[in-house]
Design an enzyme around this catalytic site. Structure first.
Site, PDB file in Angstrom:
ATOM      1  N   TYR A 176       0.828  -1.214   0.000  1.00 11.23           N
ATOM      2  CA  TYR A 176       0.000   0.000   0.000  1.00 11.23           C
ATOM      3  C   TYR A 176       0.859   1.258   0.000  1.00 11.23           C
ATOM      4  O   TYR A 176       2.009   1.261   0.436  1.00 11.23           O
ATOM      5  CB  TYR A 176      -0.957   0.021   1.197  1.00 11.23           C
ATOM      6  CG  TYR A 176      -0.322   0.211   2.560  1.00 11.23           C
ATOM      7  CD1 TYR A 176      -0.109   1.492   3.080  1.00 11.23           C
ATOM      8  CD2 TYR A 176       0.040  -0.885   3.340  1.00 11.23           C
ATOM      9  CE1 TYR A 176       0.449   1.678   4.336  1.00 11.23           C
ATOM     10  CE2 TYR A 176       0.602  -0.708   4.599  1.00 11.23           C
ATOM     11  CZ  TYR A 176       0.813   0.568   5.093  1.00 11.23           C
ATOM     12  OH  TYR A 176       1.370   0.745   6.332  1.00 11.23           O
ATOM     13  N   CYS A 177       0.265   2.344  -0.500  1.00 15.21           N
ATOM     14  CA  CYS A 177       0.823   3.689  -0.356  1.00 15.21           C
ATOM     15  C   CYS A 177      -0.237   4.520   0.362  1.00 15.21           C
ATOM     16  O   CYS A 177      -1.036   3.960   1.108  1.00 15.21           O
ATOM     17  CB  CYS A 177       1.233   4.285  -1.702  1.00 15.21           C
ATOM     18  SG  CYS A 177      -0.129   4.512  -2.882  1.00 15.21           S
ATOM     19  N   PHE A 178      -0.285   5.829   0.162  1.00 14.83           N
ATOM     20  CA  PHE A 178      -1.220   6.626   0.956  1.00 14.83           C
ATOM     21  C   PHE A 178      -2.671   6.434   0.521  1.00 14.83           C
ATOM     22  O   PHE A 178      -3.536   6.116   1.332  1.00 14.83           O
ATOM     23  CB  PHE A 178      -0.851   8.110   0.915  1.00 14.83           C
ATOM     24  CG  PHE A 178      -1.748   8.951   1.779  1.00 14.83           C
ATOM     25  CD1 PHE A 178      -1.772   8.759   3.155  1.00 14.83           C
ATOM     26  CD2 PHE A 178      -2.588   9.906   1.232  1.00 14.83           C
ATOM     27  CE1 PHE A 178      -2.608   9.506   3.976  1.00 14.83           C
ATOM     28  CE2 PHE A 178      -3.421  10.665   2.044  1.00 14.83           C
ATOM     29  CZ  PHE A 178      -3.433  10.472   3.413  1.00 14.83           C
ATOM     30  N   TYR A 181      -3.435   3.414   2.500  1.00 13.42           N
ATOM     31  CA  TYR A 181      -3.393   3.675   3.938  1.00 13.42           C
ATOM     32  C   TYR A 181      -4.660   4.384   4.412  1.00 13.42           C
ATOM     33  O   TYR A 181      -5.228   4.040   5.450  1.00 13.42           O
ATOM     34  CB  TYR A 181      -2.161   4.531   4.279  1.00 13.42           C
ATOM     35  CG  TYR A 181      -2.158   5.072   5.682  1.00 13.42           C
ATOM     36  CD1 TYR A 181      -1.644   4.319   6.733  1.00 13.42           C
ATOM     37  CD2 TYR A 181      -2.695   6.327   5.980  1.00 13.42           C
ATOM     38  CE1 TYR A 181      -1.656   4.795   8.033  1.00 13.42           C
ATOM     39  CE2 TYR A 181      -2.719   6.810   7.280  1.00 13.42           C
ATOM     40  CZ  TYR A 181      -2.199   6.048   8.305  1.00 13.42           C
ATOM     41  OH  TYR A 181      -2.214   6.533   9.587  1.00 13.42           O
TER      42      TYR A 181
END
Length: 376
Positions: A94-96, A123
């Site tokens: 995952y990223c933001f 996230y």
């Protein structure tokens, strides 16, 4: 496994390993249990790309990102992801917001013949899920509060109860003026995330009643969620009673013997002196509430304990210091607080009596109790 994954409850229940490709500065502000920060861009690279995005738009920012993370740098980062996936085959990415960074990371792994799903919404979406669960969880269980004077063994008791959630452990703080640990305290965001994980898991196990140690509105620098405070306000309060002798032994073991071992394990050059300074700082923090005369006495007693340990390795003198602190500082404060909440108190007893009361009074609260044992 699909390209996008949004079964957040499954992630919590299975303690799924997570690869967080956000920059370190983002990870430090808040992350999830079982996550590791293996960023696609470091803080400086992310900063430069952000400026480019603001001034020249998305296409130019992506172009700059590929330029900054290329060659050996790119290979090292992709290899780090693959190494983690090898050790944790069920990993997710995952990223933001589940956008460019995780999508590019996923593509680079695919180019190496490695497939991994990324969190839908990243996230932010998972964090929002945990917050919703935290806000609504109090409707799914009934809380029980375990109280008792300092050193009575509440934390030890919690560890024996399968329906317990140790809030101090989640906060990485013992919840008192002397409660600061060597490692940094859990951030407010991570505390909420960790508490939400624990609640989801315990509720899924089928516990209708959950046991918590009696805490105030905050543990160290971490504040309890408001909805959680409301849920605990009218909860039945069970008081664990212990003799002064036992309380002194428990406090000595935790705050002196084991604490000194932790300072040694942490690699302090002068571990004993570092521990001593930490205790002295904690005593200084309570000087006003303790009063000048009692503060002078408690400092003298502590010094006597230190001198005795240095002289012959004995911990015995610390017992006088601990007994004075318990009797003159902690007990009056705690007794006053309990008196104000006397209507909540439903039971008082020893370790065994408290356990048996919970077992008999809260139907399935202790459904996994067969392995619990008590010292004779």
């Amino acid at each position: 496994m699909s390209e996008l994954y949004d079964d957040f409850k499954s992630i919590v229940l299975n303690n799924t390993p997570l690869i967080d490709v956000r920059a370190p500065i983002e990870f430090e502000k808040g992350a999830f249990l079982n996550s590791i920060n293996l960023p696609i861009m470091n803080d400086d690279e992310r900063h430069l790309v952000g400026i480019c995005y603001k001034n020249e738009g998305n296409a130019k920012a992506i172009e700059l990102g590929h330029k900054l993370v290329s060659g050996d740098i790119k290979e090292e980062r992709v290899q780090a992801w693959m190494d983690f996936m090898d050790a944790n085959p069920s990993s997710l990415l995952y990223c933001f917001r589940g956008g460019q960074r995780s999508k590019i990371s996923q593509k680079w792994l695919s180019d190496k013949g490695r497939e991994i799903s990324r969190l839908k919404g990243g996230y932010k979406a998972f964090r929002n899920y945990l917050l919703r669960e935290l806000e609504e969880s109090h409707n799914r269980f009934k809380p029980i509060i375990l109280g008792g004077r300092t050193g009575s063994g509440k934390t030890l008791q919690l560890k024996k109860m399968p329906n317990a959630i140790d809030l101090e452990a989640l906060a990485n703080h013992r919840g008192s003026s002397f409660g600061q640990k060597i490692t940094p305290q859990t951030s407010p965001i991570n505390f909420e995330n960790n508490l939400s994980y624990a609640l989801i898991q315990k509720i899924e196990e089928g516990f209708s009643h959950l046991l918590f140690e009696d805490e105030g509105k905050h543990i160290g620098n971490v504040f309890m969620p408001q909805s959680f405070i409301f849920a605990m306000a009218e909860a039945p309060l069970i008081i664990l009673e212990s003799t002064m002798e036992k309380r002194i032994d428990i406090t000595l073991d935790e705050y002196v013997i084991e604490a000194q071992k932790m300072y040694i394990a942490a690699g302090f050059k002068d571990a004993f002196r570092a521990w001593q300074q930490n205790i002295e700082s904690a005593m200084k923090r309570i000087e006003k509430r303790l009063g000048y005369e009692k503060y002078a006495i408690v400092c003298a007693l502590f010094k006597s304990g230190v001198d005795e340990q240095i002289k012959n390795g004995s911990y015995e003198k610390y017992k006088e210091w601990i007994e004075y602190l318990l009797g003159e500082y902690y007990d009056p404060m705690y007794d006053y607080q309990i008196q104000k909440r006397s209507k909540q108190v439903v039971f008082r007893g020893s370790e065994r009596e408290v356990y048996e009361y919970i077992l008999s009074s809260f139907s399935n609260a202790m459904k996994s109790s067969s392995h619990i044992g008590f010292a004779k």
